[in-house]
Scaffold this motif. Structure first.
Motif, PDB file in Angstrom:
ATOM      1  N   LEU A  29       0.833  -1.208   0.000  1.00  0.00           N
ATOM      2  CA  LEU A  29       0.000   0.000   0.000  1.00  0.00           C
ATOM      3  C   LEU A  29       0.867   1.257   0.000  1.00  0.00           C
ATOM      4  O   LEU A  29       0.607   2.214  -0.734  1.00  0.00           O
ATOM      5  N   THR A  30       1.938   1.245   0.826  1.00  0.00           N
ATOM      6  CA  THR A  30       2.825   2.406   0.882  1.00  0.00           C
ATOM      7  C   THR A  30       3.477   2.663  -0.467  1.00  0.00           C
ATOM      8  O   THR A  30       3.588   3.806  -0.907  1.00  0.00           O
ATOM      9  N   ALA A  31       3.903   1.563  -1.130  1.00  0.00           N
ATOM     10  CA  ALA A  31       4.531   1.721  -2.433  1.00  0.00           C
ATOM     11  C   ALA A  31       3.575   2.440  -3.382  1.00  0.00           C
ATOM     12  O   ALA A  31       3.975   3.362  -4.107  1.00  0.00           O
TER      13      ALA A  31
ATOM     14  N   PHE B  92       0.337  -5.922  16.203  1.00  0.00           N
ATOM     15  CA  PHE B  92       1.472  -5.661  15.321  1.00  0.00           C
ATOM     16  C   PHE B  92       1.261  -4.440  14.445  1.00  0.00           C
ATOM     17  O   PHE B  92       2.210  -3.806  14.020  1.00  0.00           O
ATOM     18  N   LEU B  93      -0.005  -4.129  14.164  1.00  0.00           N
ATOM     19  CA  LEU B  93      -0.265  -3.060  13.207  1.00  0.00           C
ATOM     20  C   LEU B  93       0.319  -1.706  13.622  1.00  0.00           C
ATOM     21  O   LEU B  93       1.035  -1.108  12.829  1.00  0.00           O
ATOM     22  N   PRO B  94       0.055  -1.221  14.844  1.00  0.00           N
ATOM     23  CA  PRO B  94       0.605   0.099  15.184  1.00  0.00           C
ATOM     24  C   PRO B  94       2.125   0.131  15.136  1.00  0.00           C
ATOM     25  O   PRO B  94       2.716   1.155  14.813  1.00  0.00           O
TER      26      PRO B  94
ATOM     27  N   LYS C  20     -13.086  -3.550  10.919  1.00  0.00           N
ATOM     28  CA  LYS C  20     -14.473  -3.544  10.450  1.00  0.00           C
ATOM     29  C   LYS C  20     -14.759  -4.810   9.637  1.00  0.00           C
ATOM     30  O   LYS C  20     -15.809  -5.424   9.785  1.00  0.00           O
ATOM     31  N   VAL C  21     -13.806  -5.180   8.781  1.00  0.00           N
ATOM     32  CA  VAL C  21     -14.073  -6.236   7.805  1.00  0.00           C
ATOM     33  C   VAL C  21     -13.918  -7.628   8.414  1.00  0.00           C
ATOM     34  O   VAL C  21     -14.780  -8.483   8.263  1.00  0.00           O
ATOM     35  N   SER C  22     -12.795  -7.850   9.093  1.00  0.00           N
ATOM     36  CA  SER C  22     -12.554  -9.207   9.566  1.00  0.00           C
ATOM     37  C   SER C  22     -12.040  -9.195  10.997  1.00  0.00           C
ATOM     38  O   SER C  22     -10.888  -8.837  11.255  1.00  0.00           O
ATOM     39  N   GLN C  23     -12.906  -9.573  11.915  1.00  0.00           N
ATOM     40  CA  GLN C  23     -12.509  -9.602  13.326  1.00  0.00           C
ATOM     41  C   GLN C  23     -11.370 -10.589  13.608  1.00  0.00           C
ATOM     42  O   GLN C  23     -10.426 -10.234  14.311  1.00  0.00           O
ATOM     43  N   PRO C  24     -11.444 -11.825  13.062  1.00  0.00           N
ATOM     44  CA  PRO C  24     -10.356 -12.768  13.362  1.00  0.00           C
ATOM     45  C   PRO C  24      -8.999 -12.258  12.898  1.00  0.00           C
ATOM     46  O   PRO C  24      -8.005 -12.336  13.627  1.00  0.00           O
ATOM     47  N   LEU C  25      -8.961 -11.671  11.693  1.00  0.00           N
ATOM     48  CA  LEU C  25      -7.709 -11.133  11.169  1.00  0.00           C
ATOM     49  C   LEU C  25      -7.228  -9.983  12.050  1.00  0.00           C
ATOM     50  O   LEU C  25      -6.041  -9.858  12.348  1.00  0.00           O
TER      51      LEU C  25
ATOM     52  N   ILE D  65       2.345   7.382   5.801  1.00  0.00           N
ATOM     53  CA  ILE D  65       2.471   6.032   6.351  1.00  0.00           C
ATOM     54  C   ILE D  65       1.671   5.899   7.642  1.00  0.00           C
ATOM     55  O   ILE D  65       0.934   4.928   7.836  1.00  0.00           O
ATOM     56  N   ALA D  66       1.794   6.907   8.527  1.00  0.00           N
ATOM     57  CA  ALA D  66       1.059   6.838   9.793  1.00  0.00           C
ATOM     58  C   ALA D  66      -0.442   6.782   9.536  1.00  0.00           C
ATOM     59  O   ALA D  66      -1.166   5.976  10.137  1.00  0.00           O
ATOM     60  N   ALA D  67      -0.916   7.621   8.607  1.00  0.00           N
ATOM     61  CA  ALA D  67      -2.347   7.632   8.298  1.00  0.00           C
ATOM     62  C   ALA D  67      -2.767   6.293   7.707  1.00  0.00           C
ATOM     63  O   ALA D  67      -3.818   5.741   8.040  1.00  0.00           O
ATOM     64  N   LEU D  68      -1.921   5.776   6.817  1.00  0.00           N
ATOM     65  CA  LEU D  68      -2.226   4.515   6.145  1.00  0.00           C
ATOM     66  C   LEU D  68      -2.355   3.373   7.145  1.00  0.00           C
ATOM     67  O   LEU D  68      -3.291   2.567   7.081  1.00  0.00           O
ATOM     68  N   VAL D  69      -1.408   3.318   8.084  1.00  0.00           N
ATOM     69  CA  VAL D  69      -1.449   2.246   9.076  1.00  0.00           C
ATOM     70  C   VAL D  69      -2.718   2.348   9.911  1.00  0.00           C
ATOM     71  O   VAL D  69      -3.407   1.349  10.158  1.00  0.00           O
ATOM     72  N   GLN D  70      -3.043   3.586  10.296  1.00  0.00           N
ATOM     73  CA  GLN D  70      -4.262   3.800  11.077  1.00  0.00           C
ATOM     74  C   GLN D  70      -5.494   3.344  10.289  1.00  0.00           C
ATOM     75  O   GLN D  70      -6.376   2.659  10.806  1.00  0.00           O
ATOM     76  N   PHE D  71      -5.503   3.709   9.000  1.00  0.00           N
ATOM     77  CA  PHE D  71      -6.624   3.384   8.126  1.00  0.00           C
ATOM     78  C   PHE D  71      -6.756   1.866   7.957  1.00  0.00           C
ATOM     79  O   PHE D  71      -7.840   1.301   8.115  1.00  0.00           O
ATOM     80  N   VAL D  72      -5.632   1.219   7.679  1.00  0.00           N
ATOM     81  CA  VAL D  72      -5.642  -0.235   7.512  1.00  0.00           C
ATOM     82  C   VAL D  72      -6.174  -0.904   8.778  1.00  0.00           C
ATOM     83  O   VAL D  72      -6.986  -1.826   8.728  1.00  0.00           O
ATOM     84  N   GLU D  73      -5.750  -0.383   9.919  1.00  0.00           N
ATOM     85  CA  GLU D  73      -6.190  -0.951  11.183  1.00  0.00           C
ATOM     86  C   GLU D  73      -7.714  -0.856  11.317  1.00  0.00           C
ATOM     87  O   GLU D  73      -8.383  -1.822  11.689  1.00  0.00           O
TER      88      GLU D  73
END
Lengths: 190, 230
Positions: A50-52, A105-107, A93-98, A80-88
């Motif tokens: 995503l960053t690329a 690890f995400l932050p 929202k989409v997948s609780q198990p994931l 990058i900081a915004a992206l990581v927050q967004f991905v999190e």
């Protein structure tokens, strides 16, 4: 062909962890167990790709045309900081198990130098869009590979009789050195 | 309220006690990557110290104005501004060094030492203490990089700061200037520093036990030793 070379170079020959020294903190911190190493590797690869994409768009469509490339460092790190927050948020929202698997690890990924390093290296080498994406995929694959191999070794290492002062980080670094030697075997490939 | 540590202590603790490289294991990426030669290590440490001192100063000045929720983002912007200054100055004035260090100057932004000190110290203390703390950590980082760079440069290319120190008969250890050498030297240094600390602690402990024996104190339990701080 060019793309394949970029991929192999980023994944094996110039492995991000073992020859560029990018992302050493998670490499030492999260390589205790194979399962968490795989999760971390996947999360990082995802953010790398995503960053690329985003940093290429930002750099080539906004910073370069408006001669703002001196703002490269602050703008990349904010993206990058915004992206990581967004991905999190999306994963939550989409997948609780994931989300539960990757959760902590995400932050951490924001301060992984592999991410910012990738954005800067891609801009420095003037890759086109597709090349940047492949570079991101290759870097992610290389990072995951190194992390998983290391985790496998460390699981065995727990059973070994390591002198006390060397337990933990020191022996991990020494093993990483031997691993880096092994990865040099790929040097002749391109 | 804990006893206020002296200003001098604020500076010296970064040199060894909480040395960012060997004790906190922060900032490992630049430590490993740029220490092929001493001069690269010095340049990297100076650049990092500059960013560390000034961002600590600014963060500690504005620490009461930043809302808690967005503090990390605010710190990163402050740090990134100073890194940009360093990067542009290096590119203009020291082109060779800038090329040798490559992406590692911009990567100072994500050096955990800086964000770590901002979060752990500058956000809770006044400007003077924050600057001293930052200087101490910067010098600690400097020492670590010079040691690493020294070992790798002397053994890997027979030179120290560019001057030849080992005779021509000495075959350079190629591994030292390869990535693998960086990992191994760093691992060994960290292990030996642990060993030294352990040994010192044991000696202090034994000295105390001997002292207690002399004054005729009978039971020397672990609690007694803990109270004495060893």
């Amino acid at each position: 062909m060019e793309l394949l070379i970029i991929f192999i170079s980023a994944a094996l020959v110039n492995n991000f962890v073992l020859s560029y020294f990018l992302g050493i903190c998670p490499f030492i911190g999260v390589s205790n167990k194979t399962s968490s190493a795989i999760s971390m590797g996947m999360a990082t690869t995802f953010v790398l790709v995503l960053t690329a994409i985003v940093s290429w768009l930002l750099y080539n469509l906004i910073l370069v045309p408006y001669h703002l490339d001196f703002l490269q460092i602050p703008s990349f790190i904010l993206v990058i900081a915004a992206l990581v927050q967004f991905v999190e948020m999306v994963i939550k929202k989409v997948s609780q198990p994931l989300y539960r698997a990757l959760g902590i690890f995400l932050p951490l990924i924001t301060t992984n130098c592999a991410i910012l390093g990738l954005a800067l290296l891609a801009a420095m080498r003037e890759y086109d869009f597709l090349e940047s994406v492949i570079f991101g995929v290759g870097a992610g694959a290389g990072f995951t590979l190194a992390l998983v191999i290391m985790a496998g070794i460390r699981e065995e290492l727990d059973l070994a009789d390591v002198p006390k002062p060397f337990q933990g980080a020191p022996i991990t670094l020494i093993v990483a050195g031997i691993l880096a030697l092994a990865f040099m075997g790929f040097a002749g490939m391109i | 309220m804990k006893k206020q540590v002296t200003l001098l202590k604020e500076f010296t603790k970064g040199l060894w006690e909480i040395n960012p490289t060997f004790k906190q294991i922060l900032g490992t990426c630049p430590t490993l990557a740029v220490t092929v030669s001493v001069i690269n290590g010095i340049a990297m440490a100076l650049a990092t110290t500059f960013v560390l001192v000034f961002s600590s100063l600014i963060i500690s000045l504005v620490r009461k104005l930043i809302p808690n929720q967005v503090r990390i983002a605010a710190y990163i912007v402050i740090i990134a501004s100073f890194v940009t200054i360093v990067d542009l100055v290096m590119k203009a004035q020291f082109q060779d060094l800038s090329k040798a260090l490559g992406p590692f100057i911009p990567l100072i932004v994500v050096n955990c030492i800086i964000l770590g000190r901002a979060e752990a110290f500058a956000s809770k203390n006044g400007p003077l203490r924050s600057v001293l703390d930052a200087l101490g950590n910067g010098v600690g980082f400097f020492i670590a990089l010079v040691i690493m760079g020294g070992i790798r440069e002397v053994l890997g290319s027979r030179t120290f700061l560019g001057y030849q120190v080992l005779p021509n008969g000495f075959e350079p250890w190629l591994i030292m200037i390869l990535p693998a050498g960086a990992f191994i030297v760093f691992g060994l240094l960290m292990g030996f520093s642990n060993m030294y600390v352990e040994r010192k602690k044991n000696l202090e402990r034994e000295a105390l036990i001997a002292q207690y024996r002399r004054v005729g104190r009978e039971e020397i339990t672990d609690d007694v030793l803990k109270e004495a701080g060893v």
